[in-house]
Design a protein around this motif. Structure first.
Motif, PDB file in Angstrom:
ATOM      1  N   SER A  29       2.934  -5.803   0.554  1.00 38.23           N
ATOM      2  CA  SER A  29       3.218  -4.677   1.455  1.00 38.23           C
ATOM      3  C   SER A  29       4.306  -3.778   0.874  1.00 38.23           C
ATOM      4  CB  SER A  29       3.640  -5.199   2.829  1.00 38.23           C
ATOM      5  OG  SER A  29       2.586  -5.943   3.428  1.00 38.23           O
ATOM      6  N   ARG A  30       5.310  -4.371   0.251  1.00 38.68           N
ATOM      7  CA  ARG A  30       6.365  -3.572  -0.388  1.00 38.68           C
ATOM      8  C   ARG A  30       5.798  -2.757  -1.544  1.00 38.68           C
ATOM      9  NH1 ARG A  30      10.885  -7.211  -2.487  1.00 38.68           N
ATOM     10  NH2 ARG A  30      11.647  -5.190  -3.212  1.00 38.68           N
ATOM     11  N   ALA A  33       3.638   0.166  -0.277  1.00 38.82           N
ATOM     12  CA  ALA A  33       4.440   1.290   0.207  1.00 38.82           C
ATOM     13  C   ALA A  33       4.892   2.168  -0.952  1.00 38.82           C
ATOM     14  CB  ALA A  33       5.642   0.774   0.994  1.00 38.82           C
ATOM     15  N   ASP A  34       5.214   1.557  -2.089  1.00 41.34           N
ATOM     16  CA  ASP A  34       5.610   2.312  -3.280  1.00 41.34           C
ATOM     17  C   ASP A  34       4.410   3.023  -3.918  1.00 41.34           C
ATOM     18  OD1 ASP A  34       8.230   1.616  -3.048  1.00 41.34           O
ATOM     19  OD2 ASP A  34       8.275   0.271  -4.786  1.00 41.34           O
ATOM     20  N   ALA A  36       1.582   4.054  -2.559  1.00 38.13           N
ATOM     21  CA  ALA A  36       0.844   5.025  -1.739  1.00 38.13           C
ATOM     22  C   ALA A  36       1.282   6.460  -1.982  1.00 38.13           C
ATOM     23  CB  ALA A  36       0.995   4.675  -0.258  1.00 38.13           C
ATOM     24  N   GLY A  37       2.559   6.661  -2.273  1.00 40.03           N
ATOM     25  CA  GLY A  37       3.101   8.016  -2.346  1.00 40.03           C
ATOM     26  C   GLY A  37       2.376   8.929  -3.315  1.00 40.03           C
ATOM     27  N   ALA A  90      -3.442   1.387   0.098  1.00 37.22           N
ATOM     28  CA  ALA A  90      -2.488   2.311  -0.513  1.00 37.22           C
ATOM     29  C   ALA A  90      -3.088   3.040  -1.709  1.00 37.22           C
ATOM     30  CB  ALA A  90      -1.236   1.549  -0.958  1.00 37.22           C
ATOM     31  N   ASP A 261      -6.457   5.950   8.644  1.00 33.14           N
ATOM     32  CA  ASP A 261      -5.043   6.329   8.688  1.00 33.14           C
ATOM     33  C   ASP A 261      -4.881   7.840   8.565  1.00 33.14           C
ATOM     34  OD1 ASP A 261      -4.338   3.660   8.870  1.00 33.14           O
ATOM     35  OD2 ASP A 261      -3.870   3.465   6.728  1.00 33.14           O
TER      36      ASP A 261
END
Length: 411
Positions: A29-30, A33-34, A36-37, A90, A261
């Motif tokens: 998950s961490r 999050a990185d 996906a940007g 992501a 999403d």
């Protein structure tokens, strides 16, 4: 992601044991999050995710299914599928790039020699990544990839493979070859071995950042100890199809979730016109709300089916002596998950435009990537044949086999 390394800068392995699943989900998950940007930019410009793959190597996730005796986490396929789903939500290209890695780890675990397991799975636990070279090229440059001995007795590899997902920048590449008629073998070669050329010729409209193009082998030296016998891997007692399709379907589920999403954000951020029969309590188009709810339900169903079927495959995966019933259930579960997840991803990724209107087709938004990625990834396996396989296995099941599937998912 330097905090994923230990004090000496080595890969921080995920410890096996009861907490391994939760820790793997936390780390995934961490990373997601990185990742996906800039995922949309990488997709649009077909940028290979080198930094993201290095972060994965440093995270310990690549050794997720590696047995603890070789330094891995020894987590099951349920955990692996969930990690792939989280990453695919992501960036599906990153997620797809580790699919051949996971499958090649399965190859080695199932049919590798003890020496091969110690060397290759041990390196995976230390952060090494394994790429794929399976399908022979067709056309003028095509032909069968062959393994031969030169005059000195050294094995040499020649040929061209296509759809080589994960081979670019991989530490090891598993190559299926022909040595003798009807002999099913693969060889493991270093990703940087002399004579290997990774060609920049991936031109698909989806999963662009995977760079799943061709790779050429020209007189590549192969050690005799790096030959893997594959006959048992594709025999009647194999669960390869179940493992392959369950983990593969996690990418489709992640793509579908990413599409939902983005649709949720887009619809929520834009004013809507009241439908003719709208009430003061709900000024949104009821047809839009209904259709959005239907698509969301299919995505949730795909995720639930993935979890349930990954658990069924896990039972066979971890069984010391697999029964015919376990094998049938595992392979059917994989086919079912892949078929439903692929269809759902394509439907949802396309359907979001009916809900969001013409303004959502602005290329700067990048919403088209969900359909392009879903369509490209979904055709890896024909859903028509997957559903046929599910039906055929169901009609051939005995009551005991059906009871196994029901019993193993109770409670």
């Amino acid at each position: 992601m330097t905090d994923l390394l230990d004090a000496r800068g080595r890969v921080r392995s995920l410890a096996p044991g009861p907490g391994a699943h939760d820790e793997a989900i936390r780390v995934a998950s961490r990373l997601a999050a990185d990742f996906a940007g800039a995922a949309s930019i990488r997709d649009r410009e077909a940028i290979h995710p080198e930094a993201e793959l290095r972060s994965l190597s440093a995270s310990g996730l690549l050794g997720l299914t590696t047995p603890a005796e070789f330094g891995g986490t020894d987590a099951g396929l349920t955990t692996a599928a969930e990690v792939v789903r989280i990453l695919a939500r992501a960036d599906p290209s990153v997620a797809q790039l580790i699919l051949p890695h996971l499958l090649n780890c399965f190859f080695l675990r199932e049919v590798g020699t003890r020496d091969q397991q110690e060397r290759f799975l041990g390196s995976v636990a230390a952060g090494a990544r394994i790429g794929n070279a399976t399908v022979d090229a067709r056309g003028p440059r095509g032909g069968t990839t062959v393994l031969r001995r030169d005059d000195s007795g050294t094995l040499r590899l020649d040929g061209v493979k296509i759809y080589t997902t994960g081979a670019r920048s991989a530490d090891h590449v598993v190559v299926r070859v022909t040595a003798e008629p009807d002999q099913k073998i693969a060889v493991v070669v270093p990703g940087t071995a002399p004579g290997i050329t990774v060609n920049d010729d991936w031109n698909a409209f989806g999963q662009r950042a995977t760079h799943s193009g061709s790779i050429s082998f020209d007189d590549v030296a192969v050690d005799d100890s790096d030959i893997i016998e594959l006959a048992d891997l594709f025999g009647p007692a194999s669960i390869f199809a179940g493992v392959d399709h369950v983990v593969d379907s996690a990418v489709d589920v992640g793509i579908a979730q990413a599409a939902v999403d983005d649709a949720t954000r887009f619809i929520g951020d834009r004013p809507t016109r009241a439908a003719p029969a709208a009430t003061a309590r709900d000024t949104r188009d009821p047809i839009l709300v209904h259709e959005f709810g239907r698509l969301l339900t299919k995505v949730d169903a795909a995720q639930a089916l993935l979890l349930r079927n990954a658990q069924l495959v896990d039972l066979a995966y971890r069984s010391a002596e697999r029964t015919p019933e376990q094998i049938r259930v595992a392979n059917s579960a994989g086919d079912q998950s892949k078929g439903f997840a692929a269809d759902t991803a394509v439907e949802v990724a396309s359907g979001l435009f009916e809900l969001t209107g013409t303004s959502s087709t602005d290329l700067d938004l990048g919403l088209d990537r969900h359909w392009r990625n879903a369509r490209t990834h979904s055709v890896n396996s024909s859903t028509r044949w997957l559903y046929h396989s599910v039906g055929a296995k169901a009609l051939a099941w005995t009551p005991n086999a059906r009871s196994l599937a029901d019993a193993e998912t109770d409670g």
